[in-house]
Scaffold this motif. Structure first.
Motif, mmCIF file in Angstrom:
data_model
loop_
_atom_site.group_PDB
_atom_site.id
_atom_site.type_symbol
_atom_site.label_atom_id
_atom_site.label_comp_id
_atom_site.label_asym_id
_atom_site.label_seq_id
_atom_site.Cartn_x
_atom_site.Cartn_y
_atom_site.Cartn_z
ATOM 1 N N LEU A 207 10.112 69.877 42.313
ATOM 2 C CA LEU A 207 10.541 69.334 43.113
ATOM 3 C C LEU A 207 11.638 69.135 43.196
ATOM 4 N N THR A 208 12.965 69.363 43.138
ATOM 5 C CA THR A 208 13.622 68.981 43.100
ATOM 6 C C THR A 208 14.996 68.604 44.439
ATOM 7 N N ILE A 209 16.403 66.639 44.088
ATOM 8 C CA ILE A 209 16.757 67.346 45.805
ATOM 9 C C ILE A 209 17.877 66.273 45.195
ATOM 10 N N ASN A 210 18.646 66.633 45.863
ATOM 11 C CA ASN A 210 20.496 65.759 45.777
ATOM 12 C C ASN A 210 20.047 64.219 46.411
ATOM 13 N N SER A 211 20.363 63.439 44.914
ATOM 14 C CA SER A 211 20.731 62.364 45.313
ATOM 15 C C SER A 211 20.979 61.359 45.894
ATOM 16 N N ASN A 212 22.650 61.600 46.357
ATOM 17 C CA ASN A 212 22.644 61.250 48.136
ATOM 18 C C ASN A 212 21.582 61.280 48.988
ATOM 19 N N TYR A 213 20.981 62.585 49.139
ATOM 20 C CA TYR A 213 19.959 62.921 49.858
ATOM 21 C C TYR A 213 19.096 61.725 49.861
ATOM 22 N N LEU A 214 18.670 61.674 48.756
ATOM 23 C CA LEU A 214 16.811 61.506 48.429
ATOM 24 C C LEU A 214 17.352 59.457 48.489
ATOM 25 N N GLN A 215 18.307 58.728 47.775
ATOM 26 C CA GLN A 215 18.918 57.231 48.612
ATOM 27 C C GLN A 215 18.609 57.226 49.942
ATOM 28 N N SER A 216 19.048 57.746 50.726
ATOM 29 C CA SER A 216 19.186 57.857 52.477
ATOM 30 C C SER A 216 18.059 57.866 52.569
ATOM 31 N N ILE A 217 16.725 58.409 52.308
ATOM 32 C CA ILE A 217 15.325 59.092 52.465
ATOM 33 C C ILE A 217 14.555 57.704 52.556
ATOM 34 N N ARG A 218 14.467 56.662 50.941
ATOM 35 C CA ARG A 218 13.877 55.408 50.295
ATOM 36 C C ARG A 218 14.151 54.151 50.598
ATOM 37 N N LEU A 219 16.031 54.521 51.313
ATOM 38 C CA LEU A 219 16.658 53.120 52.196
ATOM 39 C C LEU A 219 15.994 53.734 53.415
ATOM 40 N N SER A 220 15.662 54.145 54.320
ATOM 41 C CA SER A 220 15.041 54.816 55.368
ATOM 42 C C SER A 220 13.315 54.115 55.336
ATOM 43 N N ARG A 221 12.565 54.761 54.360
ATOM 44 C CA ARG A 221 11.506 54.429 54.016
ATOM 45 C C ARG A 221 11.570 52.699 53.987
ATOM 46 N N THR A 228 14.504 44.558 53.447
ATOM 47 C CA THR A 228 16.547 44.858 52.901
ATOM 48 C C THR A 228 16.048 44.604 51.937
ATOM 49 N N SER A 229 15.912 43.907 50.677
ATOM 50 C CA SER A 229 16.588 43.965 49.424
ATOM 51 C C SER A 229 17.000 45.790 48.934
ATOM 52 N N THR A 230 17.557 45.197 48.285
ATOM 53 C CA THR A 230 17.534 46.341 46.671
ATOM 54 C C THR A 230 17.179 46.398 46.207
ATOM 55 N N ASP A 235 17.991 52.255 44.035
ATOM 56 C CA ASP A 235 19.452 51.531 43.551
ATOM 57 C C ASP A 235 20.173 53.465 42.814
ATOM 58 N N MET A 236 20.933 53.768 43.130
ATOM 59 C CA MET A 236 21.689 55.010 42.862
ATOM 60 C C MET A 236 21.877 55.477 41.679
ATOM 61 N N ASP A 237 22.060 54.390 40.191
ATOM 62 C CA ASP A 237 21.768 54.392 39.117
ATOM 63 C C ASP A 237 20.555 54.979 38.560
ATOM 64 N N CYS A 238 19.670 54.635 39.339
ATOM 65 C CA CYS A 238 18.353 54.721 38.788
ATOM 66 C C CYS A 238 17.243 56.004 39.309
ATOM 67 N N ILE A 239 18.422 55.912 40.289
ATOM 68 C CA ILE A 239 17.834 57.446 41.540
ATOM 69 C C ILE A 239 18.032 58.381 40.432
ATOM 70 N N LYS A 240 19.668 58.285 39.686
ATOM 71 C CA LYS A 240 19.707 59.600 39.250
ATOM 72 C C LYS A 240 19.504 59.670 37.576
ATOM 73 N N MET A 241 18.608 58.161 37.282
ATOM 74 C CA MET A 241 17.973 58.455 36.096
ATOM 75 C C MET A 241 16.811 59.376 36.214
ATOM 76 N N GLU A 242 16.357 58.915 37.141
ATOM 77 C CA GLU A 242 14.663 59.980 37.510
ATOM 78 C C GLU A 242 15.145 61.075 37.991
ATOM 79 N N LEU A 243 16.198 61.720 38.145
ATOM 80 C CA LEU A 243 16.095 63.133 38.837
ATOM 81 C C LEU A 243 16.551 63.437 37.559
ATOM 82 N N ASP A 244 17.233 63.044 36.656
ATOM 83 C CA ASP A 244 18.014 63.185 34.755
ATOM 84 C C ASP A 244 16.754 64.029 34.613
#
Length: 293
Positions: A207-221, A228-230, A235-244
């Motif tokens: 299963l894979t997913i778009n990085s922006n979409y994944l970030q919005s899901i995680r922020l919502s979670r 509230t802290s990041t 973090d987008m850079d970390c998300i992209k590393m995970e997906l790569d």
């Protein structure tokens, strides 16, 4: 004297009620009590529920609404399924009928004489498909989030992907249909269990997913948990590393179909997986230019 409020009451909350018709009057009295309070109570009623598919659909919806589930189910097998599925989905629940029946039985020294469906002497027997679904749900609950990798070989379907790619709800949905599903999270810097590579590789679906979409899901979670802290999780850079990392792993394992879950309903993604699953069972697998779905 006015005592300090230890916690703030919500403006409204959801109560989901499931019943096969037993003690429905008691449930109604409970709802009347709560709806008479100053804050709003939203209720979802599932009456005359006697099939596991419908039961699990209601519980899944309760989880999405953040509801508490109240149920009165006379059939012990269905009541047990309700409890297991609530625990699996993280839905708070109250078995209204079960403790009453157990207390009376313990006091009198014998079990109820009523025959649940499937018992000898009862005309309406439970089908093999029913027990297959119960077994599948039980297996899937125990195999969630990479638990017991030694049991991966017993699964019909194994899902792999980074966090929040719908592995658990997909597993749940397909288990309702009688498929034993395990899911394995892919975590950056952590090798997947070796058992994943020892089983029949045609069982595995990536299963894979778009990085922006994944970030919005995680922020919502995070917001739902009051965080509230990041962190690296959102973090987008970390998300992209995970997906790569996951994409490279998928490329190394060409037998794994890659399904993009971005913007897809659970039912839609499950339909893709089950179509491939049955095509492979029937040895009917059309060549594709891409392994992505």
């Amino acid at each position: 004297m006015q005592f300090p409020t230890l916690f703030s009451l919500p403006e409204s909350f959801w109560i989901t009620v499931v019943s096969d018709g037993s003690l429905s009057w008691l449930v109604n009295q409970i709802l009347v009590f709560w709806t008479s309070n100053s804050f709003g109570v939203q209720t979802t009623l599932g009456l005359q529920v006697k099939e596991v598919d419908r039961l699990m659909e209601i519980i899944r919806h309760a989880g999405e609404e953040g509801a508490i589930l109240l149920y009165t189910l006379a059939d012990p097998a269905i009541a047990e399924a309700a409890k297991n599925f609530c625990q699996y989905m993280g839905v708070p629940y109250v078995d209204i009928l079960g403790p009453i029946t157990e207390a009376i039985g313990a006091h009198l020294g014998f079990t109820p004489s009523g025959l649940p469906r499937g018992a000898p002497g009862r005309k309406t027997a439970l089908s093999k498909q029913y027990f297959k679904r119960i077994e599948a749900v039980d297996f899937t609950i125990k195999q969630d989030d990479g638990a017991f990798p030694k049991n991966l070989q017993k699964a019909d379907i194994v899902l792999v992907g980074v966090s929040r790619t719908s592995k658990t709800p997909l597993s749940t949905y397909m288990a309702q249909k009688g498929y034993k599903v395990a899911n394995v999270p892919l975590v950056l810097g952590v090798d997947p269990p070796k058992e994943l590579f020892d089983i029949d590789q045609s069982k595995i679906y990536a299963l894979t997913i778009n990085s922006n979409y994944l970030q919005s899901i995680r922020l919502s979670r995070y917001r739902s948990l009051g965080i509230t802290s990041t962190t690296s999780y959102s973090d987008m850079d970390c998300i992209k590393m995970e997906l790569d990392y996951s994409s490279n792993l998928f490329l190394q394992n060409p037998k794994w179909p890659v399904i993009d879950v971005t913007g897809k309903a659970i039912e839609e993604t499950a339909a893709v997986i089950l179509r491939i699953y049955h095509d492979r069972l029937s040895k009917f697998d059309l060549p594709r230019i891409s392994r992505r779905y």
